[in-house]
Design an enzyme around this catalytic site. Structure first.
Site, short mmCIF file in Angstrom:
data_model
loop_
_atom_site.label_atom_id
_atom_site.label_comp_id
_atom_site.label_asym_id
_atom_site.label_seq_id
_atom_site.Cartn_x
_atom_site.Cartn_y
_atom_site.Cartn_z
N LYS A 80 0.89 -1.17 0.00
CA LYS A 80 0.00 0.00 0.00
C LYS A 80 0.93 1.22 0.00
CE LYS A 80 -4.15 1.88 0.41
NZ LYS A 80 -5.29 1.68 -0.52
N ASP A 127 -5.49 -3.38 -1.80
CA ASP A 127 -6.95 -3.38 -2.00
C ASP A 127 -7.29 -3.82 -3.42
OD1 ASP A 127 -5.72 -1.00 -2.79
OD2 ASP A 127 -7.35 0.30 -2.12
#
Ligand code: IPM
Ligand code: MN
Length: 340
Positions: free
Chosen positions: A184, A217
């Site tokens: 991320k 994600d």
């Protein structure tokens, strides 16, 4: 390779269905012609509830003397609140991983027929000793309105680099060598920067491996919608934990997911455990699916240099995975043995 008695294997059956699936795994390994000298270690929730013991230095040192460790499952039944969270996770499982420097958690997935990932073959290389699992942080002013809880993510150059290097070594062995860093980096800019640079630097020595990057994600979407894109996913400890449950689900169910906690330098034993839990609700019913434990034992055979037996065990598992599984733990074990 084995000595005359066989490979020395410590067996931590653990809780719930753990002992049932480790028994199945050991039976299949022996049926494959590999000699094992096993020693059982009574550790886990049941042991803790009986006498308060989790794991001490002497037991950890005793485990260091083995060639490998086979672990079933650790944990109390869902809803049993007698053991505070973390006692067994940190005190036993993570202590084994950290104490034995099992810095790779290798989790391969073969999408079963009919699953979302049917036909896919990919693996998650999860860093297994650092990240948010390291235990950094603490609580200040606990229980007051000014309470502060911090839980940092520890990412060392050394730890990231050895994990990434292992992942590239795995990726290079694929028919289509490819590696995806999952992180991320757009939010976790410090850790993400380190991981990205290390992948670029280490990757320079692997020009044959195609390198890609996904935010975690987005990787959740791709794992569901297009899992075939993945070869090796390399990621940090927490992302790897979460992604491997998702990967297990899309590849046919967590009951098929194997894992190897590896010390690639072999400064001590590596540990092989299915990803699934103790499933206390089906203990003793004969309904435990042993395939993840057997596949984990197959990974152990690879690690122990038993390449031929490993190939036969893993092929038997792969063959059964693609069928509608019916029968008891014992019947499935016999079906595996028949395929060796
Ligand atoms: C796993 C488990 C463990 C983890 C828990 C039980 C500490 O979920 O092996 O994936 O988070 O690593
Ligand atoms: Mn997990």
């Amino acid at each position: 390779m084995e000595d005359r008695q066989g490979h020395r294997i410590a067996v931590i059956g653990g809780d719930g269905i753990g002992p049932e699936v480790t028994d199945a795994a050991l039976a299949v390994v022996r049926a494959a012609g590999v000699h094992l000298a096993t020693e059982a270690f009574d550790l886990g929730a049941a042991r803790y509830l009986r006498d308060g013991f989790v794991l001490d230095d002497a037991t950890l040192d005793a485990l260091r003397g083995f060639d490998a460790i086979v672990l079933g499952a650790i944990g109390p039944a869902i809803g049993d609140t007698r053991i505070p969270g973390g006692v067994l996770e940190r005190g036993l499982l993570l202590r084994l991983r950290f104490g034995l420097d099992l810095y790779i958690n290798y989790r391969p997935f073969h999408g079963t027929a009919g699953s979302l990932a049917a036909g896919c073959d990919f693996a998650i290389v999860r860093e297994n000793t650092e990240g948010p699992y390291a235990g950094e942080g603490g609580i200040l002013r606990r229980g007051t309105s000014q309470e502060v809880a911090t839980q940092g993510s520890v990412n060392t150059r050394f730890g990231v680099e050895r994990c990434v290097r292992y992942a590239f070594e795995r990726a290079r062995q694929l028919a289509r060598p490819r590696l995806t860093l999952v992180h991320k980096t757009n939010v976790l800019t410090f850790a993400g920067d380190l991981w990205s640079r290390v992948v670029a630097e280490v990757g320079a020595a692997y020009p044959d491996v195609a390198v890609d990057y996904n935010h975690v994600d987005a990787a959740c979407i791709y794992l569901v919608e297009d899992p075939a894109r993945y070869g090796i996913i390399v990621t940090d400890n927490l992302f790897g934990d979460i992604l491997s449950d998702l990967a297990g689900a899309v590849a046919g169910g967590i009951g098929f997911a194997a894992s190897a906690n590896l010390n690639p330098e072999r400064t001590g034993p590596s540990m092989f455990e299915p990803v699934h839990g103790a499933a206390h609700d089906i203990v003793g019913t004969g309904r435990a699916n042993p395939l993840a434990a057997v596949a984990s034992a197959g990974l152990m055979l690879e690690h122990l240099g038993e390449a031929d037996a490993a190939r036969r065990v893993l092929a038997a598992v792969a063959d059964l995975q693609d069928r509608v599984l019916h029968g008891s733990t014992e019947q499935i074990t016999q079906q595996l043995i028949a395929r060796l």
